[in-house]
Design an enzyme around this catalytic site. Sequence first.
Site, PDB file in Angstrom:
ATOM      1  N   ASP A 230     -36.472 -80.063 -68.544  1.00  0.00           N
ATOM      2  CA  ASP A 230     -36.952 -79.592 -67.252  1.00  0.00           C
ATOM      3  C   ASP A 230     -36.829 -78.070 -67.282  1.00  0.00           C
ATOM      4  OD1 ASP A 230     -37.911 -79.326 -64.697  1.00  0.00           O
ATOM      5  OD2 ASP A 230     -36.610 -80.845 -63.808  1.00  0.00           O
TER       6      ASP A 230
HETATM    7  C1  BGC Z   1     -39.179 -79.714 -61.646  1.00  0.00           C
HETATM    8  C2  BGC Z   1     -40.094 -80.542 -62.524  1.00  0.00           C
HETATM    9  C3  BGC Z   1     -41.367 -79.789 -62.784  1.00  0.00           C
HETATM   10  C4  BGC Z   1     -41.043 -78.438 -63.384  1.00  0.00           C
HETATM   11  C5  BGC Z   1     -42.264 -77.591 -63.706  1.00  0.00           C
HETATM   12  C6  BGC Z   1     -38.999 -78.312 -62.182  1.00  0.00           C
HETATM   13  O1  BGC Z   1     -38.313 -77.516 -61.273  1.00  0.00           O
HETATM   14  O2  BGC Z   1     -37.944 -80.354 -61.513  1.00  0.00           O
HETATM   15  O3  BGC Z   1     -40.361 -81.783 -61.918  1.00  0.00           O
HETATM   16  O4  BGC Z   1     -42.209 -80.534 -63.612  1.00  0.00           O
HETATM   17  O5  BGC Z   1     -40.229 -77.712 -62.483  1.00  0.00           O
HETATM   18  O6  BGC Z   1     -42.862 -77.109 -62.558  1.00  0.00           O
END
Ligand code: BGC
Length: 705
Positions: A230
């Site tokens: 993530d």
């Molecule tokens: C989120 C993810 C997301 C990623 C990219 C993160 O903060 O938890 O679900 O895909 O950002 O935007």
Amino acid sequence: MSRDIRVEDLSLEEKVQLLVGASWHLRRIHGTAGETRPVRGLPMVAMADGPSGIRIEPNPIRRWPATAFPVPIMLASTWNPELVEAVGRAMGEEARDYGIGVFLAPGINIHRHPLCGRNFEYFSEDPLLAGKIAVAYVKGVQSVGVAATPKHFAANEQETNRTTVDTIVDERTLREIYLKPFEIVVKEAKPWAIMSSYNKLNGKYTSQNEWLLTKVLREEWGFDGIVMSDWGAGDNPIEQVKAGNDLIMPGSDEIVSRLIEAVKRGELSEDYVNRSAARVLEFIKRTPAYKGYKPTNAPNLKEHSKLAYEAAAEGVVLLKNNNEALPLNTNAKVALFGTGQIETNRGGLGSGHTHPRYFINILDGLRNGGLRVDEELSSIYVNYVKENRGEDYLCALYYEEAYSEPLPQDVVSEEQVRKYAERNDAAVVVISRNSGEGWDRRAIKGDYYLTDSERRLIEVVSKQFHALGRRVIVVLNVPSPIEVVSWRDLVDAIILVWLPGQEAGRVVADVLTGRINPSGKLPTTFPRDWSDVPAAKAVECYPGTPPDNPKVVKYCEGVYVGYRYYDKYGIEPAYEFGFGLSYTRFEYRNLRVTIDDSVKVSFDVINVGKYPGKEIAQVYVKAPQGSLDKPVQELKAFKKTRLLNPGEVDHIELTINIKELASFNDAKGLWIVDKGEYEVRVGASSRDIRLTSKFTLNNEISFKP
Ligand code: BGC
């Protein structure tokens, strides 16, 4: 040239570049979340969020709008994998046509607590339903050659301190509940990517957890795609690579240098780098950019808007309909109350946000749907919203990504309400809430509870409309459950439309008039109060301790999540898992259960009511109590019927693999199917069991994970 690249041809520097995203500032497509690096002429593969549609920025000149589909909790409410697969395909097409190779969706964490801020992005409290809907979603996306990325792996069920909190879960609970949807989707849909989560799991960041990413995911389940982190997760890129987190997102030059140095100093074996680089290389080779696909920038938004409508239509859950208050006559006179008719929430906030080409709020939907809306009343609300949110409130409806508190609803006096009751056939009161990534919902008025002014509005409207024999309908436009027990008796009907995407208003109008016969059912329990939730029993169980800044959260309730808990401990929910009414009625008949190497369940569903409709039949199994304490029953199969006309029958046949009856025995490290008597319970919800039958297993079966 790039076509022939093999890992063996690359330098250490090039291989490491493959393991680290290209960082924010290089984004070529406005609003995407990240990209891979252009190593040796390989294309940069762009990644965009979901899961309610492709999240890219249409600003500043509204290029690249993407369809706002209903949020995942609503997709799961359809219990219709074929429909979800079609939605997935449409999202995949939009991604591909805008030059995006990786879709960062779906979210498949479990609804452990109704206040988790991202529940709208996740499917269900039940791992089987979440897993099967995820399979359909992933198959759809990947059918057009775009990667899907089930996330957030794993045990990421709250937003409070999401990037640091240590989730403590026993292995049985992990395997039966929290890992299960991932296991199902990996085995049945073969996603090209998985996103590890922000949190720690039993002491280690998931992105640095070799047990999770290598042993369970690859060695046990046979995952053959890439694991990406993530965004900004974890605290040690070297440990991430060792654990099997192949791609570090969003990435930075600093991480690249750190990894190269680590290899040179002998802290990180180059074998690990080779392993992940080979995976990322294969991954890039699967994407449209590598295959030379030229983005059209013109996805079929018109077709997809039909699908967004259809998915929302099937995901509406009718929670209450006393004395057949609904449907209304198609030309009924309707008094619309509540600012949510204008500020209808189409989707949630954060990375799950979308920017569609257009959006139909509830007011416009009813106006265009044939109903005769009391324009004088609605204009009072329109002006009130303008005054409070500013003249450009309509623009905000499209672009706003920030949370706004619900407006006070003291907008019309009781005398005015009486006047509207006299000249309309029905009142429709809209209650709206939103939530988003990065914070959890709150157990306060204005979030989980009605505000005082919302409650007064429902009271006054019910009093005045009922005095004249007119009906009162509440529309719940919410991301996840709110409190309903204290006010539901005041009204005649409640329709739950979740966050229904760009076609919101059309869908509400068509449900009110019966053009849509609601056929959704709850993928998550509406408890009587959030404090009934097992996770709410102690702060250490949610959101963790120390309370002012949680570092550790314990999944104290074990496998007793959602209906598994309410059933076991005899706690009455407001609306149980699997619940949802229809304008028609269904009967269940002729249950047959046979067993050989699997359990075969067949039965008939008959429409015995007045309207055409679809029913969601659910099969629960009650296992014998062997060495482990077990839930009273667990969902093992389900089927949504085709559209049945009055009098029509659908013959349903379902198969349950014997292995799916197993519980995980921590002490033995084995899945065990106990011998003994099993009960098959077929019903219209987890508490509306219509038919039962039994079968016996003479021998215990056990197998390794
Ligand atoms: C989120 C993810 C997301 C990623 C990219 C993160 O903060 O938890 O679900 O895909 O950002 O935007």
